[in-house]
Scaffold this motif. Structure first.
Motif, short mmCIF file in Angstrom:
data_model
loop_
_atom_site.label_atom_id
_atom_site.label_comp_id
_atom_site.label_asym_id
_atom_site.label_seq_id
_atom_site.Cartn_x
_atom_site.Cartn_y
_atom_site.Cartn_z
N PRO A 1 0.84 -1.20 0.00
CA PRO A 1 0.00 0.00 0.00
C PRO A 1 0.87 1.25 0.00
CG PRO A 1 -0.10 -1.15 2.12
CD PRO A 1 0.74 -1.99 1.21
N PRO A 2 0.31 2.38 -0.45
CA PRO A 2 -1.06 2.56 -0.93
C PRO A 2 -1.24 1.97 -2.34
CG PRO A 2 0.18 4.60 -1.16
CD PRO A 2 1.08 3.64 -0.44
N ALA A 3 -2.51 1.84 -2.74
CA ALA A 3 -2.87 1.28 -4.05
C ALA A 3 -2.25 -0.10 -4.24
CB ALA A 3 -2.46 2.22 -5.17
N GLY A 4 -2.27 -0.91 -3.18
CA GLY A 4 -1.64 -2.21 -3.22
C GLY A 4 -2.62 -3.35 -3.49
N MET A 5 -2.16 -4.55 -3.17
CA MET A 5 -2.95 -5.75 -3.41
C MET A 5 -4.27 -5.69 -2.65
SD MET A 5 -2.56 -8.72 -5.07
CE MET A 5 -0.84 -9.28 -5.12
N ARG A 6 -5.36 -6.13 -3.30
CA ARG A 6 -6.66 -6.08 -2.69
C ARG A 6 -7.51 -7.24 -3.18
NH1 ARG A 6 -7.64 -4.43 -7.60
NH2 ARG A 6 -9.72 -3.86 -8.31
N THR A 7 -8.61 -7.49 -2.50
CA THR A 7 -9.61 -8.44 -2.96
C THR A 7 -10.64 -7.71 -3.80
OG1 THR A 7 -9.30 -9.85 -1.02
CG2 THR A 7 -11.36 -10.09 -2.23
N VAL A 8 -10.96 -8.25 -4.96
CA VAL A 8 -11.87 -7.59 -5.89
C VAL A 8 -13.29 -8.11 -5.66
CG1 VAL A 8 -12.43 -7.16 -8.31
CG2 VAL A 8 -10.03 -7.37 -7.59
#
Length: 221
Positions: free
Chosen positions: A40-47
């Motif tokens: 992060p920021p704007a890192g890995m996430r669940t969609v």
């Protein structure tokens, strides 16, 4: 080590599979780069899909942020941060990849000549993750899609341009493999029905599978 080297193949018109395109050192470098980009920021996430379901892969984007089914400049379905810039390293790899895939035939593939990717979508497949058949059609360009595989092997399913049903072709993608699809199959349905846990080289230091996909958006602003 392979007894016999795996050979490159044309899976379908405009779809080229090049085994072992990234050597072990290049694979390790790309894994380390992905680790940094995924922070992060704007890192890995669940969609989360519009219907409320969640994708089994975790994802992040660079250049433009993808979420179902559009591109924007901020992570609107995550922390709201500006998307990370598209890395020059991936731009260089993308140009090399398209040249490797199409060679002297590049002029016959829409967008292959002068290919300029500006989106990277990175998906992490933990054990048990999969990707249903879908089309990459949120871009406004028909330039090829470039895909690098890292870590565990997977079954990649290349479908047809009309439906999610047969005919399709299954290809085993291993760490370091390159897959490029464009031309008549640019908007074909494709997916990953399963991964093959434990098949990655331990020296790569990666659990699961990483897929780095490059696209040319055709977007401005």
């Amino acid at each position: 080590m392979e007894l016999f080297p795996r050979e490159r193949s044309v899976v379908a018109p405009g779809v080229v599979h090049v085994p072992d395109w990234l050597d072990p050192a290049e694979q390790r470098a790309l894994v380390e780069a992905c680790r940094e980009w995924a922070r992060p920021p704007a890192g890995m996430r669940t969609v989360r899909m519009p219907g409320g379901g969640e994708m089994s892969v975790r994802s992040f984007s660079m250049g433009w942020h993808w979420y179902p089914y559009r591109y924007v400049r901020t992570v609107v379905d995550g922390d709201g941060a500006p998307v990370k810039p598209f890395p020059p390293l991936l731009g260089e790899l993308g140009l090399r990849a398209v040249a490797e895939a199409y060679g002297d035939g590049a002029a016959e593939i829409a967008g292959a000549v002068g290919y300029r990717p500006d989106i990277a979508v990175v998906n992490h497949y933990a054990h048990g993750s999969h990707m249903g058949l879908h089309q990459d059609k949120d871009e406004r360009a028909d330039a090829p899609v470039v895909s690098f595989s890292l870590g565990d092997s997977c079954v990649f399913r290349m479908g047809n341009t009309e439906t999610r049903t047969r005919p399709w072709t299954d290809v085993e993608l291993r760490s370091g493999d390159l897959l490029v699809f464009g031309g008549p199959m640019r908007f074909a349905y494709h997916g990953v029905p399963r991964t093959l846990p434990g098949t990655a080289d331990p020296e790569l230091g990666l659990t699961g599978r990483l897929n780095v996909t490059l696209r040319q958006s055709g977007l401005e602003g």
